[in-house]
Design a protein around this motif. Structure first.
Motif, PDB file in Angstrom:
ATOM      1  N   LEU A  18      19.283  44.056  70.332  1.00 26.44           N
ATOM      2  CA  LEU A  18      20.684  44.326  70.036  1.00 26.44           C
ATOM      3  C   LEU A  18      20.867  45.316  68.900  1.00 26.44           C
ATOM      4  O   LEU A  18      21.983  45.722  68.607  1.00 26.44           O
ATOM      5  CB  LEU A  18      21.401  43.015  69.666  1.00 26.44           C
ATOM      6  CG  LEU A  18      21.635  42.050  70.816  1.00 26.44           C
ATOM      7  CD1 LEU A  18      22.072  40.695  70.278  1.00 26.44           C
ATOM      8  CD2 LEU A  18      22.685  42.582  71.763  1.00 26.44           C
ATOM      9  N   ALA A  19      19.782  45.684  68.205  1.00 31.15           N
ATOM     10  CA  ALA A  19      19.923  46.518  67.013  1.00 31.15           C
ATOM     11  C   ALA A  19      20.526  47.875  67.368  1.00 31.15           C
ATOM     12  O   ALA A  19      20.206  48.479  68.382  1.00 31.15           O
ATOM     13  CB  ALA A  19      18.556  46.716  66.364  1.00 31.15           C
ATOM     14  N   LEU A  38      30.009  49.930  70.236  1.00 28.94           N
ATOM     15  CA  LEU A  38      31.009  48.902  69.948  1.00 28.94           C
ATOM     16  C   LEU A  38      30.585  47.564  70.528  1.00 28.94           C
ATOM     17  O   LEU A  38      30.657  46.515  69.859  1.00 28.94           O
ATOM     18  CB  LEU A  38      32.361  49.337  70.519  1.00 28.94           C
ATOM     19  CG  LEU A  38      33.515  48.340  70.415  1.00 28.94           C
ATOM     20  CD1 LEU A  38      33.806  47.975  68.965  1.00 28.94           C
ATOM     21  CD2 LEU A  38      34.769  48.928  71.091  1.00 28.94           C
ATOM     22  N   LEU A  39      30.115  47.572  71.767  1.00 29.99           N
ATOM     23  CA  LEU A  39      29.669  46.339  72.408  1.00 29.99           C
ATOM     24  C   LEU A  39      28.391  45.803  71.765  1.00 29.99           C
ATOM     25  O   LEU A  39      28.229  44.582  71.596  1.00 29.99           O
ATOM     26  CB  LEU A  39      29.428  46.581  73.895  1.00 29.99           C
ATOM     27  CG  LEU A  39      30.668  46.573  74.783  1.00 29.99           C
ATOM     28  CD1 LEU A  39      30.324  47.019  76.195  1.00 29.99           C
ATOM     29  CD2 LEU A  39      31.287  45.174  74.808  1.00 29.99           C
ATOM     30  N   THR A  40      27.485  46.699  71.409  1.00 30.66           N
ATOM     31  CA  THR A  40      26.237  46.275  70.789  1.00 30.66           C
ATOM     32  C   THR A  40      26.500  45.573  69.465  1.00 30.66           C
ATOM     33  O   THR A  40      25.984  44.480  69.197  1.00 30.66           O
ATOM     34  CB  THR A  40      25.312  47.485  70.566  1.00 30.66           C
ATOM     35  OG1 THR A  40      24.966  48.047  71.823  1.00 30.66           O
ATOM     36  CG2 THR A  40      24.037  47.070  69.848  1.00 30.66           C
ATOM     37  N   ILE A 110      19.974  39.222  77.622  1.00 30.56           N
ATOM     38  CA  ILE A 110      20.629  39.631  78.862  1.00 30.56           C
ATOM     39  C   ILE A 110      21.814  40.543  78.555  1.00 30.56           C
ATOM     40  O   ILE A 110      22.011  41.578  79.198  1.00 30.56           O
ATOM     41  CB  ILE A 110      21.103  38.394  79.652  1.00 30.56           C
ATOM     42  CG1 ILE A 110      19.917  37.506  80.027  1.00 30.56           C
ATOM     43  CG2 ILE A 110      21.871  38.814  80.912  1.00 30.56           C
ATOM     44  CD1 ILE A 110      20.309  36.148  80.571  1.00 30.56           C
ATOM     45  N   VAL A 111      22.587  40.148  77.563  1.00 29.00           N
ATOM     46  CA  VAL A 111      23.733  40.972  77.156  1.00 29.00           C
ATOM     47  C   VAL A 111      23.254  42.326  76.648  1.00 29.00           C
ATOM     48  O   VAL A 111      23.812  43.373  76.995  1.00 29.00           O
ATOM     49  CB  VAL A 111      24.556  40.249  76.070  1.00 29.00           C
ATOM     50  CG1 VAL A 111      25.575  41.185  75.442  1.00 29.00           C
ATOM     51  CG2 VAL A 111      25.251  39.022  76.667  1.00 29.00           C
ATOM     52  N   ALA A 112      22.207  42.319  75.824  1.00 35.99           N
ATOM     53  CA  ALA A 112      21.687  43.571  75.278  1.00 35.99           C
ATOM     54  C   ALA A 112      21.227  44.520  76.372  1.00 35.99           C
ATOM     55  O   ALA A 112      21.533  45.717  76.350  1.00 35.99           O
ATOM     56  CB  ALA A 112      20.537  43.270  74.312  1.00 35.99           C
ATOM     57  N   GLU A 141      30.990  43.431  84.181  1.00 37.71           N
ATOM     58  CA  GLU A 141      29.683  43.979  84.541  1.00 37.71           C
ATOM     59  C   GLU A 141      28.666  42.859  84.803  1.00 37.71           C
ATOM     60  O   GLU A 141      27.866  42.936  85.741  1.00 37.71           O
ATOM     61  CB  GLU A 141      29.176  44.874  83.407  1.00 37.71           C
ATOM     62  CG  GLU A 141      27.898  45.619  83.704  1.00 37.71           C
ATOM     63  CD  GLU A 141      28.108  46.846  84.572  1.00 37.71           C
ATOM     64  OE1 GLU A 141      27.099  47.396  85.046  1.00 37.71           O
ATOM     65  OE2 GLU A 141      29.276  47.244  84.785  1.00 37.71           O
ATOM     66  N   LEU A 142      28.713  41.814  83.995  1.00 37.89           N
ATOM     67  CA  LEU A 142      27.747  40.723  84.123  1.00 37.89           C
ATOM     68  C   LEU A 142      28.074  39.779  85.277  1.00 37.89           C
ATOM     69  O   LEU A 142      27.175  39.201  85.885  1.00 37.89           O
ATOM     70  CB  LEU A 142      27.688  39.928  82.813  1.00 37.89           C
ATOM     71  CG  LEU A 142      26.800  40.530  81.725  1.00 37.89           C
ATOM     72  CD1 LEU A 142      27.115  39.928  80.368  1.00 37.89           C
ATOM     73  CD2 LEU A 142      25.337  40.320  82.063  1.00 37.89           C
TER      74      LEU A 142
END
Length: 226
Positions: A18-19, A38-40, A110-112, A141-142
């Motif tokens: 996520l970095a 922004l999402l990260t 998973i999000v990353a 998206e997910l």
């Protein structure tokens, strides 16, 4: 204590995914990259909170309610009076929220990965959208992926009812379907994760300078100019 250590260690690996990439200069305004950043950052901040010990339980936005079939607010004849008593409900509330932490541990990478690989058809619309527009894009998206991937971990967490009184009460209750309970809790965890990411997104939009990210400050600080 060992469970929470595993959560923190698990997040250590997820945090690497996520970095945010380093940015010492601003070569140009890429709205697609801005949405991803922004999402990260929103995800990173949300998971940092949720994966702390009692991260769900202590969070008013993310706390998971006890399922109705375990004596929640709309429970009927399934639960006995003892199951619905405050001491047992308090234990169950803590249990489902601890299981939620395991779900968050599984969800973070998973999000990353989704953010990193997603294509964004109209980044300007997301930038100019509401305070949680990017989070809504991520959720779309997910689809069901997040819930399906978290379900085994949360189901395992829910099996760890370590209180003899609760075990006794559950053995006396009828029609307790742990498969349905696991799905119920997992659905709630998914919703809680998106609420938490959305809250972080709204905070970043309200004060992009706090991120110290040149691209986010330039794009979000410019207002709806695209």
């Amino acid at each position: 204590m060992h469970y929470h250590r595993r959560s923190v260690l698990g997040f250590g690996a997820a945090a690497g995914l996520l970095a945010l990439p380093g940015c010492s200069s601003l070569p140009g305004l890429s709205l697609t990259e801005a949405v991803k950043r922004l999402l990260t950052l929103s995800s990173q901040n949300a998971f940092a909170e949720l994966m702390q010990p009692n991260g769900f339980f202590d969070n008013q936005v993310a706390r998971i309610a006890v399922p109705d079939s375990l004596g929640g607010s709309r429970a009927t004849s399934i639960a006995t009076a003892l199951l619905r008593s405050k001491p047992v409900q308090d234990r169950l509330l803590m249990q489902v929220n601890r299981a939620a932490e395991k779900g968050a541990e599984l969800a973070a990478p998973i999000v990353a990965e989704t953010i990193r690989n997603m294509s964004i058809a109209d980044a300007a619309a997301i930038i100019n959208g509401g305070p949680r527009a990017a989070t809504s894009l991520l959720q779309g998206e997910l689809g069901n992926t997040l819930v399906e991937r978290m379900l085994p971990g949360i189901a395992g967490g829910l099996r760890l009812f370590d209180n003899e009184i609760i075990n006794l009460v559950l053995s006396q209750a009828t029609n307790v379907d742990f498969s349905s309970i696991s799905r119920d809790v997992t659905d709630k965890v998914g919703d809680a994760i998106y609420r938490s990411i959305g809250e972080q997104e709204a905070a970043i939009r309200a004060n992009p300078r706090a991120t110290n990210d040149p691209l986010l400050m330039a794009v979000l600080g410019a207002g709806k100019a695209f």
